[in-house]
Design an enzyme around this catalytic site. Structure first.
Site, mmCIF file in Angstrom:
data_model
loop_
_atom_site.group_PDB
_atom_site.id
_atom_site.type_symbol
_atom_site.label_atom_id
_atom_site.label_comp_id
_atom_site.label_asym_id
_atom_site.label_seq_id
_atom_site.Cartn_x
_atom_site.Cartn_y
_atom_site.Cartn_z
ATOM 1 N N LYS A 178 0.878 -1.172 0.000
ATOM 2 C CA LYS A 178 0.000 0.000 0.000
ATOM 3 C C LYS A 178 0.919 1.227 0.000
ATOM 4 C CE LYS A 178 -2.254 3.500 1.954
ATOM 5 N NZ LYS A 178 -1.807 4.590 1.088
ATOM 6 N N GLU A 253 9.888 1.796 10.456
ATOM 7 C CA GLU A 253 10.900 2.814 10.139
ATOM 8 C C GLU A 253 10.187 4.146 10.246
ATOM 9 O OE1 GLU A 253 14.052 2.395 9.688
ATOM 10 O OE2 GLU A 253 14.154 0.232 9.409
ATOM 11 N N CYS A 287 13.767 11.467 6.405
ATOM 12 C CA CYS A 287 13.712 11.081 7.830
ATOM 13 C C CYS A 287 15.054 11.241 8.505
ATOM 14 C CB CYS A 287 13.218 9.648 7.953
ATOM 15 S SG CYS A 287 14.184 8.489 6.993
ATOM 16 N N GLU A 384 9.671 17.056 13.741
ATOM 17 C CA GLU A 384 10.376 16.886 12.470
ATOM 18 C C GLU A 384 10.040 18.090 11.604
ATOM 19 O OE1 GLU A 384 8.916 12.969 11.027
ATOM 20 O OE2 GLU A 384 10.925 12.789 10.229
HETATM 21 P P1 NAP Z 1 2.680 9.006 6.973
HETATM 22 O O1 NAP Z 1 1.678 10.078 6.927
HETATM 23 O O2 NAP Z 1 2.853 8.243 8.243
HETATM 24 O O3 NAP Z 1 2.300 8.017 5.789
HETATM 25 C C1 NAP Z 1 3.069 6.874 5.511
HETATM 26 C C2 NAP Z 1 2.170 5.804 4.935
HETATM 27 O O4 NAP Z 1 1.186 5.473 5.908
HETATM 28 C C3 NAP Z 1 1.421 6.240 3.685
HETATM 29 O O5 NAP Z 1 1.281 5.137 2.834
HETATM 30 C C4 NAP Z 1 0.080 6.662 4.245
HETATM 31 O O6 NAP Z 1 -0.974 6.553 3.320
HETATM 32 C C5 NAP Z 1 -0.102 5.656 5.359
HETATM 33 N N1 NAP Z 1 -1.020 6.119 6.398
HETATM 34 C C6 NAP Z 1 -1.358 7.386 6.725
HETATM 35 N N2 NAP Z 1 -2.273 7.397 7.707
HETATM 36 C C7 NAP Z 1 -2.530 6.103 8.012
HETATM 37 C C8 NAP Z 1 -3.391 5.464 8.933
HETATM 38 N N3 NAP Z 1 -4.185 6.148 9.747
HETATM 39 N N4 NAP Z 1 -3.388 4.112 8.968
HETATM 40 C C9 NAP Z 1 -2.597 3.415 8.157
HETATM 41 N N5 NAP Z 1 -1.762 3.957 7.247
HETATM 42 C C10 NAP Z 1 -1.714 5.289 7.188
HETATM 43 O O7 NAP Z 1 4.124 9.507 6.568
HETATM 44 P P2 NAP Z 1 4.538 10.313 5.261
HETATM 45 O O8 NAP Z 1 4.112 11.710 5.435
HETATM 46 O O9 NAP Z 1 4.155 9.587 4.018
HETATM 47 O O10 NAP Z 1 6.127 10.195 5.328
HETATM 48 C C11 NAP Z 1 6.897 11.012 6.103
HETATM 49 C C12 NAP Z 1 7.257 10.315 7.406
HETATM 50 O O11 NAP Z 1 7.926 9.099 7.126
HETATM 51 C C13 NAP Z 1 8.217 11.132 8.227
HETATM 52 O O12 NAP Z 1 7.873 11.047 9.578
HETATM 53 C C14 NAP Z 1 9.550 10.447 7.965
HETATM 54 O O13 NAP Z 1 10.511 10.672 8.965
HETATM 55 C C15 NAP Z 1 9.132 9.027 7.875
HETATM 56 N N6 NAP Z 1 10.132 8.236 7.161
HETATM 57 C C16 NAP Z 1 10.913 7.364 7.864
HETATM 58 C C17 NAP Z 1 11.885 6.640 7.205
HETATM 59 C C18 NAP Z 1 12.746 5.669 7.942
HETATM 60 O O14 NAP Z 1 13.381 4.860 7.280
HETATM 61 N N7 NAP Z 1 12.794 5.701 9.264
HETATM 62 C C19 NAP Z 1 12.068 6.805 5.827
HETATM 63 C C20 NAP Z 1 11.259 7.707 5.143
HETATM 64 C C21 NAP Z 1 10.291 8.416 5.826
HETATM 65 P P3 NAP Z 1 -1.599 7.852 2.603
HETATM 66 O O15 NAP Z 1 -0.496 8.456 1.825
HETATM 67 O O16 NAP Z 1 -2.679 7.284 1.772
HETATM 68 O O17 NAP Z 1 -2.104 8.756 3.692
#
Ligand code: NAP
Length: 484
Positions: A178, A253, A287, A384
Site C-alpha cells: 500500500k 521505520e 527522515c 520533524e
Molecule cells: P505518513 O503520513 O505516516 O504516511 C506513511 C504511509 O502510511 C502512507 O502510505 C500513508 O498513506 C499511510 N497512512 C497514513 N495514515 C494512516 C493510517 N491512519 N493508517 C494506516 N496507514 C496510514 O508519513 P509520510 O508523510 O508519508 O512520510 C513522512 C514520514 O515518514 C516522516 O515522519 C519520515 O521521517 C518518515 N520516514 C521514515 C523513514 C525511515 O526509514 N525511518 C524513511 C522515510 C520516511 P496515505 O499516503 O494514503 O495517507
C-alpha cells in the site's frame, strides 16, 4: 500514466491489473505544477482482502522455490530497475517533485537493495546446536514468515519499497503493498517490473487508496503475518496497536529528529558540504535530514556565515529542470507546517538569516532557509521539520551537547563533525541514535542495517539484519538416534 507502454493507473491483484471493485479513483498531482498526472484506483477493504488471498495462495507455492530460483529472479528485477532507471526517475520526479539527479540516485539505490537481497537469500542459514542429551540432534531452520503487508511513504517512494519487497521475496514471502497516496505510480511500476522478472502472479500485489480502509484490512486480516511500515511515528504507533490483535510481527521505520553536531575542531569545509546535503536533500523531506544543527561557539559564526552564503545560491525549481537543487515540497499542507515552525521559532526569539517563506515560484515551492538562535524548547527543535529549513543551535561544552542532542523522543540518525578520535568514540557511545555519521552524511547503503532507536522504530532494513525480519526460526529436536 504509462510505463513501458502499459497504463499503470490500475492495481495489481493476483497477476491481474484492474480497477477498484466500486470503480472509485483518486487523482495524482505534480507538486511542481499542481496539474493532474492521472488517476489510480481507490481500493476497497474487499479489494485488499482479495490481494491478501492472492498473496497467500502464491506464498504456498513460492516458498517451495529453491533459493537459487528466488535469487535469480531478484537479480533480474535489479537489472530491470537499472535498465529503466531514467523512465522510473522521471515518474518519481513528476509525482514527488525531487530533482531528477536525486530521483536517479534513488532508483539506483532500489536496484542495489534488490541485488543485495538476491545475494542474502542464499545465506538464510540455521544452526546445529550441540546437544546436552545423548542420541539427539538439535537444530534451527529458517522459514519465510508468510504474507507481508508493506506500507510506504511518499518521500522515498521507490527505495523504501525496495527495502521491503527485496527481503520479502528473498525470504520466500509474498507481499501486499500500500503506497503513499501522493506517489502511487512509483510503486505501481514495481508491478510491471516483478512480472517482467518472472515472479509468479500474486507474489507482489499493489493496492492504492485510503490508508484507513486498506491498512484496516491489512492489520485485521490474520493471513497477514508481518507488517513492514515506513512513515511517521504517529501512524506507526497506531499500526503497532492495530497489529496486536493478530500478533503480527512488525517492522517500523519511523520519524527522526537528527542532530548535526559541529565541534570547534571540525574541518569546516567538510562540515558545510555535509550540512548542505543532510539538510536540503529532497527539500528537507527526509527522515534522516539534520533537524537540529548544533555548532560549538568557537566555530559558530564562521559556520553560520558560510551556510547562509551556500544556501542563498541554491537553485529552486521544478525537479525535471536542469540544474535544479531544490524541488517543490510535497503539498500545500507541508508548506504551511514549515511556515508555522519558522513563525513559532521567530516568536521565541530566533532570527531568519535567509529564506523564511514561500518561494516566488509559488505553489509548493519554499525558499531554502537558515534560522539562527533556535532553542530546545521551540517546536522546531521538538518536531520533524520536514522542509528546507536549517535551524542552528549554539553550544559550549561536550556534556551540554550530549544532553541536548539526546533530548528527543526520536533516535534515527545523528551526524558529528570532529577531528578528535577520542571524541568520536565518546559520541558513538553517548548518542542515542541508530545511525551515526562521523565526518560523513551519505552513510546509507544496502550493506548496513538502517533503523532507529526509541520512537524512531523497530527492526532494521538492509544489512544481513534486513532479511531476518522476514524469517521465522523453528527449532527441531530429533531423538532416538542411538544404535539399538
Ligand atoms: P505518513 O503520513 O505516516 O504516511 C506513511 C504511509 O502510511 C502512507 O502510505 C500513508 O498513506 C499511510 N497512512 C497514513 N495514515 C494512516 C493510517 N491512519 N493508517 C494506516 N496507514 C496510514 O508519513 P509520510 O508523510 O508519508 O512520510 C513522512 C514520514 O515518514 C516522516 O515522519 C519520515 O521521517 C518518515 N520516514 C521514515 C523513514 C525511515 O526509514 N525511518 C524513511 C522515510 C520516511 P496515505 O499516503 O494514503 O495517507
Amino acid at each position: 500514466m504509462q510505463f513501458l507502454g502499459k497504463d499503470i493507473g490500475a492495481n495489481l491483484i493476483g497477476g491481474v491489473w484492474g480497477q477498484a471493485s466500486d470503480g472509485a479513483t483518486f487523482a495524482v498531482t505534480d507538486p511542481a505544477t499542481g496539474s493532474t498526472l492521472g488517476h489510480v484506483p481507490s481500493a476497497t477493504a474487499d479489494d485488499t482482502a482479495r490481494a491478501i488471498d492472492a498473496a497467500y495462495a502464491a506464498f504456498l507455492k513460492y516458498r517451495e522455490d529453491p533459493v537459487s530460483a528466488r535469487a535469480e529472479k531478484l537479480r533480474r528485477l535489479s537489472a530491470l530497475i537499472s535498465q529503466h532507471q531514467e523512465a522510473l526517475a522521471r515518474i518519481m520526479t513528476a509525482e514527488q517533485g525531487k530533482p531528477l539527479p536525486e530521483a536517479r540516485a534513488e532508483v539506483a539505490s532500489s536496484a542495489a537493495y534488490v541485488l543485495w537481497f538476491a545475494e542474502e537469500a542464499r545465506r538464510s542459514m540455521g544452526d546445529v546446536i550441540p546437544s546436552p542429551w545423548a542420541g539427539r540432534k538439535l537444530m534451527t531452520t529458517r522459514h519465510p514468515i508468510g504474507v507481508v503487508a508493506a506500507i510506504t511513504p511518499w518521500n522515498f517512494p521507490s527505495s523504501m519499497l525496495a527495502r521491503k519487497i527485496g527481503p520479502a521475496l528473498a525470504a520466500g514471502c509474498c507481499v501486499v503493498v500500500k503506497p503513499a497516496s501522493a506517489t502511487p505510480y512509483s510503486a505501481l511500476v514495481w508491478g510491471v517490473l516483478v512480472e517482467m522478472a518472472g515472479f509468479p502472479a500474486g507474489a507482489v500485489n499493489i493496492v492504492t487508496g485510503s490508508a484507513r480502509v486498506i491498512a484496516g484490512e491489512l492489520t485485521r486480516n490474520p493471513k497477514v503475518r508481518k507488517l513492514t511500515f515506513t512513515g511517521s511515528t504517529e501512524v506507526g504507533k497506531m499500526l503497532i496497536r492495530d497489529c496486536a490483535d493478530t500478533v503480527k510481527k512488525v517492522s517500523m521505520e519511523l520519524g527522526g529528529n537528527a542532530p548535526f553536531i559541529v565541534f570547534d575542531d571540525a574541518d569546516l569545509d567538510r562540515a558545510i558540504d555535509g550540512a548542505m546535503i543532510a539538510k536540503f536533500r529532497n527539500a528537507g523531506q527526509t527522515c534522516i535530514c539534520s533537524n537540529r544543527i548544533f555548532v560549538q561557539s568557537g566555530i559558530h559564526d564562521a559556520f553560520v556565515a558560510r551556510l547562509v552564503a551556500r544556501t542563498e545560491k541554491m537553485v529552486v525549481g521544478p525537479g525535471a529542470q536542469d540544474g535544479v537543487e531544490i524541488g517543490p515540497m510535497i503539498d500545500d499542507a507541508a508548506v504551511e507546517k514549515t511556515q508555522g515552525l519558522i513563525d513559532d521559532a521567530v516568536s521565541g526569539g530566533a532570527s531568519v538569516l535567509t529564506g523564511g517563506g514561500r518561494h516566488p515560484q509559488g505553489g509548493c515551492f519554499f525558499k531554502p532557509t537558515v534560522v539562527a538562535g533556535a532553542t530546545p524548547a521551540m517546536r522546531i527543535a521538538q518536531e520533524e521539520i520536514f522542509g528546507p529549513v536549517a535551524a542552528i543551535y549554539r553550544f559550549e561544552t561536550e556534556e551540554e551537547l550530549i544532553a541536548q542532542a539526546n533530548d528527543s523522543t526520536y533516535g534515527l540518525a545523528a551526524y558529528v563533525y570532529t577531528r578528535d578520535l577520542g571524541r568520536t568514540f565518546r559520541m558513538q557511545d553517548a548518542l542515542e541514535y541508530g545511525l551515526i555519521g562521523v565526518n560523513e552524511v551519505l552513510i546509507v547503503t544496502p550493506e548496513v542495517p538502517f533503523g532507529g532507536l526509541k520512537e524512531s522504530g523497530l527492526g532494521k532494513e538492509g544489512g544481513w539484519q534486513g532479511l531476518e525480519d522476514f524469517l521465522e526460526t523453528k527449532y527441531t529436536c530429533i531423538g532416538g538416534l542411538q544404535a539399538q
